[in-house]
Enzyme design. Structure first.
Site, PDB file in Angstrom:
ATOM      1  N   GLY A 181     -10.180 -41.534 -59.411  1.00 40.15           N
ATOM      2  CA  GLY A 181     -10.281 -40.173 -59.961  1.00 40.15           C
ATOM      3  C   GLY A 181     -11.373 -40.097 -61.020  1.00 40.15           C
ATOM      4  O   GLY A 181     -11.231 -40.657 -62.105  1.00 40.15           O
ATOM      5  N   LEU A 187     -13.144 -40.687 -66.698  1.00 38.02           N
ATOM      6  CA  LEU A 187     -14.451 -40.866 -67.335  1.00 38.02           C
ATOM      7  C   LEU A 187     -14.304 -41.272 -68.797  1.00 38.02           C
ATOM      8  O   LEU A 187     -15.056 -42.115 -69.295  1.00 38.02           O
ATOM      9  CB  LEU A 187     -15.282 -39.588 -67.217  1.00 38.02           C
ATOM     10  CG  LEU A 187     -15.591 -39.174 -65.766  1.00 38.02           C
ATOM     11  CD1 LEU A 187     -16.301 -37.838 -65.722  1.00 38.02           C
ATOM     12  CD2 LEU A 187     -16.429 -40.239 -65.066  1.00 38.02           C
ATOM     13  N   HIS A 445     -32.052 -25.907 -89.427  1.00 38.90           N
ATOM     14  CA  HIS A 445     -32.952 -26.942 -88.913  1.00 38.90           C
ATOM     15  C   HIS A 445     -32.911 -28.144 -89.837  1.00 38.90           C
ATOM     16  O   HIS A 445     -32.946 -27.960 -91.061  1.00 38.90           O
ATOM     17  CB  HIS A 445     -34.390 -26.402 -88.832  1.00 38.90           C
ATOM     18  CG  HIS A 445     -35.375 -27.455 -88.453  1.00 38.90           C
ATOM     19  ND1 HIS A 445     -35.495 -27.909 -87.152  1.00 38.90           N
ATOM     20  CD2 HIS A 445     -36.273 -28.172 -89.197  1.00 38.90           C
ATOM     21  CE1 HIS A 445     -36.435 -28.841 -87.116  1.00 38.90           C
ATOM     22  NE2 HIS A 445     -36.912 -29.018 -88.341  1.00 38.90           N
TER      23      HIS A 445
HETATM   24  P1  NAD Z   1      -8.560 -34.228 -63.453  1.00 36.24           P
HETATM   25  O1  NAD Z   1      -8.029 -33.121 -62.647  1.00 36.24           O
HETATM   26  O2  NAD Z   1      -9.491 -33.961 -64.569  1.00 36.24           O
HETATM   27  O3  NAD Z   1      -9.339 -35.265 -62.515  1.00 36.24           O
HETATM   28  C1  NAD Z   1      -8.749 -35.821 -61.383  1.00 36.24           C
HETATM   29  C2  NAD Z   1      -9.865 -36.305 -60.496  1.00 36.24           C
HETATM   30  O4  NAD Z   1      -9.287 -37.074 -59.460  1.00 36.24           O
HETATM   31  C3  NAD Z   1     -10.644 -35.150 -59.827  1.00 36.24           C
HETATM   32  O5  NAD Z   1     -12.007 -35.372 -59.991  1.00 36.24           O
HETATM   33  C4  NAD Z   1     -10.193 -35.223 -58.376  1.00 36.24           C
HETATM   34  O6  NAD Z   1     -11.178 -34.797 -57.489  1.00 36.24           O
HETATM   35  C5  NAD Z   1      -9.922 -36.724 -58.245  1.00 36.24           C
HETATM   36  N1  NAD Z   1      -8.998 -37.062 -57.174  1.00 36.24           N
HETATM   37  C6  NAD Z   1      -7.886 -36.381 -56.785  1.00 36.24           C
HETATM   38  N2  NAD Z   1      -7.309 -37.013 -55.737  1.00 36.24           N
HETATM   39  C7  NAD Z   1      -8.048 -38.120 -55.491  1.00 36.24           C
HETATM   40  C8  NAD Z   1      -7.969 -39.169 -54.545  1.00 36.24           C
HETATM   41  N3  NAD Z   1      -7.011 -39.195 -53.623  1.00 36.24           N
HETATM   42  N4  NAD Z   1      -8.908 -40.140 -54.569  1.00 36.24           N
HETATM   43  C9  NAD Z   1      -9.916 -40.114 -55.493  1.00 36.24           C
HETATM   44  N5  NAD Z   1     -10.043 -39.130 -56.401  1.00 36.24           N
HETATM   45  C10 NAD Z   1      -9.120 -38.156 -56.414  1.00 36.24           C
HETATM   46  O7  NAD Z   1      -7.271 -35.053 -63.932  1.00 36.24           O
HETATM   47  P2  NAD Z   1      -7.136 -36.242 -64.964  1.00 36.24           P
HETATM   48  O8  NAD Z   1      -8.444 -36.833 -65.285  1.00 36.24           O
HETATM   49  O9  NAD Z   1      -6.039 -37.104 -64.427  1.00 36.24           O
HETATM   50  O10 NAD Z   1      -6.595 -35.491 -66.237  1.00 36.24           O
HETATM   51  C11 NAD Z   1      -5.351 -34.752 -66.187  1.00 36.24           C
HETATM   52  C12 NAD Z   1      -5.398 -33.558 -67.086  1.00 36.24           C
HETATM   53  O11 NAD Z   1      -5.470 -33.947 -68.443  1.00 36.24           O
HETATM   54  C13 NAD Z   1      -6.574 -32.681 -66.782  1.00 36.24           C
HETATM   55  O12 NAD Z   1      -6.115 -31.427 -66.379  1.00 36.24           O
HETATM   56  C14 NAD Z   1      -7.331 -32.559 -68.052  1.00 36.24           C
HETATM   57  O13 NAD Z   1      -7.627 -31.232 -68.356  1.00 36.24           O
HETATM   58  C15 NAD Z   1      -6.421 -33.153 -69.120  1.00 36.24           C
HETATM   59  N6  NAD Z   1      -7.257 -33.986 -69.992  1.00 36.24           N
HETATM   60  C16 NAD Z   1      -8.169 -33.357 -70.780  1.00 36.24           C
HETATM   61  C17 NAD Z   1      -9.027 -34.098 -71.555  1.00 36.24           C
HETATM   62  C18 NAD Z   1     -10.025 -33.395 -72.405  1.00 36.24           C
HETATM   63  O14 NAD Z   1      -9.875 -32.209 -72.629  1.00 36.24           O
HETATM   64  N7  NAD Z   1     -11.052 -34.060 -72.882  1.00 36.24           N
HETATM   65  C19 NAD Z   1      -8.981 -35.473 -71.527  1.00 36.24           C
HETATM   66  C20 NAD Z   1      -8.060 -36.083 -70.695  1.00 36.24           C
HETATM   67  C21 NAD Z   1      -7.204 -35.311 -69.938  1.00 36.24           C
END
Ligand code: NAD
Ligand code: FAD
Length: 466
Positions: A181, A187, A445
């Site tokens: 994911g 990330l 600035h």
């Molecule tokens: P996310 O929805 O951000 O990302 C999940 C990722 O997994 C997506 O890119 C999706 O395409 C991918 N994915 C889904 N199924 C998959 C598969 N079978 N194989 C490979 N990739 C797959 O979810 P997250 O990163 O788990 O975070 C969960 C929630 O927590 C999010 O909604 C986010 O908003 C929140 N969060 C926010 C922050 C922030 O605001 N900085 C930080 C961490 C988490």
């Protein structure tokens, strides 16, 4: 039996903010939390601990890669990972203690235990020893949040195959962390461990990382993180995950239909989160849920039972702490008869990698799909004096404005301090500013915020520095 005007179930950024606002408005308020510490996912195993580790690992990365160019000699550096985790725990505990202080300050009664509906106006609280206390609530706000979700064939053993919760408290730095994911969690936590020396491979099902963000941001972020040596496998469908005592074996199918194998010592599953309603006994109150497991609400976040509301990750919308908090305030004010409003289009999204990524409003993809005519202005961060001074040269700010009215429709930025800078764009859009309004506003600035002004100037091809 104690009686309250409002009872809040769950003490995350949705629940605790709702409770404080209710108390401020003169309502007798109780909050129920099943864990011993207040603050929910965000404070305990989410926003705060992840940012603490991102900050620590950023210092280390900076010291290794950039200090020498600044003329600072350090000698051989090493990581005391236990100290890093201990400091993170200290930050979490201080922040959670702050919520306990705020509950006392606002005279909110805190109950520790699992809250469940007895009926529409009575809540049972079951403590760790199984003792049940019942309270009466004129209104109830459900703020029970979310839990990590997984894929049907993955067994999260919490040792080798882990969620973000375990990734925030590992005992060792992984040698090879495989992340399933490429969204926000993958990330951010992938960045933490890459900076600390792990090999990091990110497997993403979609063709781009952070797929819901503007394509410019996904592309630029992937480019930057690739330079930091994170490996990306986009358009890969994970087909199996096997954790043994010492390693994880993963197979995925690439877009050509070929099988790709991964071997590492930890696998972080970060494929999203699911709304959490376990143990609430919603049926006893007759509260309806959606097919996706969220609690169904109207625009005022009221459920089908008029005195029961729901907010935050357990209802529809972005799973973000600040979204949950806005909803908490909205419900408190609605209960006392005010008419608050949330513009969901103006809830900013941030990824705390380095460079940081931040966005608000519509993406170019969304505007194209909706057939809205727009114009774009961009400005590269490297053209800023401040960026050269700090050596944070990567990134850009992109402003999208309505082709006819010039109203700003979206701002998408990647670069140092974007997480803090996005607030300026949110304020501008909240007041329905045009790109010209911002182009004509003085920005100090040298600052990174000058990139916002310059991007607005670029909308009319009058950027000065690019
Ligand atoms: P996310 O929805 O951000 O990302 C999940 C990722 O997994 C997506 O890119 C999706 O395409 C991918 N994915 C889904 N199924 C998959 C598969 N079978 N194989 C490979 N990739 C797959 O979810 P997250 O990163 O788990 O975070 C969960 C929630 O927590 C999010 O909604 C986010 O908003 C929140 N969060 C926010 C922050 C922030 O605001 N900085 C930080 C961490 C988490
Ligand atoms: P939660 O914070 O999940 O709180 C719900 C609370 O309810 C929990 O404490 C739970 O124990 C309690 N509860 C549940 N059921 C019951 C019950 N029956 N009785 C009593 N108590 C109960 N968002 C951001 O905006 N910025 C970030 O930087 C960010 N980083 C994140 C990093 C990670 C690793 C994760 C996992 C999430 C992150 N998030 C971030 C998302 C953010 O944490 C959530 O959006 C936010 O916590 C949701 O708030 P909430 O109040 O709806 O629920």
């Amino acid at each position: 039996m104690s009686k309250y005007d409002v009872t809040v179930i769950g003490s995350g950024p949705g629940g605790y903010v709702a409770a404080i606002r209710c108390a401020q408005l003169g309502l007798k308020t109780a909050i129920i939390e099943k864990y011993n510490t207040l603050g929910g996912t965000c404070l305990n195993v989410g926003c705060i601990p992840s940012k603490a580790l991102l900050d620590s690992s950023h210092h280390y990365h900076d010291a290794i890669h950039n200090f020498e160019k600044h003329g600072i000699k350090t000698g051989k550096l090493s990581v005391d990972f236990k100290q890093m985790i201990d400091r993170k725990n200290e930050v979490v505990s201080q922040t959670c203690d702050g919520i306990t202080f705020l509950m006392n300050k606002n005279k909110i009664d805190v109950f520790t235990g699992v809250g469940s509906f007895k009926d529409t106006t009575h809540i049972n609280i079951t403590d760790a020893k199984g003792k049940v206390t019942t309270i009466e609530a004129t209104n109830t706000i459900i703020a029970t949040g979310s839990k990590p979700s997984t894929l049907p064939f993955i067994k999260i053993d919490k040792k080798r195959v882990i969620t973000s919760t375990e990734a925030l408290s590992l005992k060792e730095i992984p040698k090879h962390l495989i992340v399933i994911g490429g969204g926000v969690i993958g990330l951010e936590l992938g960045s933490v461990y890459k900076r600390l020396g792990s090999e990091v491979s990110i497997i993403e099902y979609m063709p781009t990382i952070v797929p819901t963000m503007d394509t410019m941001l996904s592309k630029e972020l992937q480019k930057s993180l690739k330079k930091q040596k994170i490996k990306f496998y986009t358009s890969h469908k994970v087909t199996s995950v096997k954790g043994t005592a010492k390693e994880v074996l993963i197979t995925a199918e690439n877009k050509k239909g070929e099988m790709v194998e991964f071997k590492g010592d930890y696998c972080l599953v970060s494929v999203g989160r699911r709304p959490y309603t376990d143990g609430l006994a919603l049926d006893k109150a007759g509260v309806k849920m959606t097919e996706r497991g969220q609690i169904e609400t109207n625009s005022q976040l009221q459920t089908n039972i008029p005195n029961i509301y729901a907010i935050g990750d357990v209802v529809k919308g972005a799973m973000l702490a600040h979204k949950a908090s806005e909803e908490g305030e909205l419900v408190a004010e609605t209960i006392v008869g005010q008419k608050p409003h949330i513009d969901y289009n103006l809830i900013p999204g941030v990824v705390y990698t380095w460079p940081e990524v931040a966005a608000v409003g519509k993406t170019e993809q969304e505007l194209k799909e909706a057939g809205v005519a727009y114009k774009v202005g961009s400005f590269p961060i490297r053209a800023l004096g401040r960026a050269r001074a700090s050596m944070d040269l990567e990134g850009q700010v992109k402003v999208i404005a309505d082709a006819k009215t010039d109203e700003i429709l979206g701002v998408h930025m990647i670069g140092a301090r974007a997480a803090d800078m996005i607030a300026a764009a949110v304020v501008a859009m909240e007041f329905r500013a045009s790109s010209e309004d911002i182009a004509r506003t003085s920005h100090a600035h040298p600052t990174f915020t000058e990139a916002i002004k310059e991007a607005c100037m670029a909308v009319e091809n009058r950027s000065i520095h690019s």
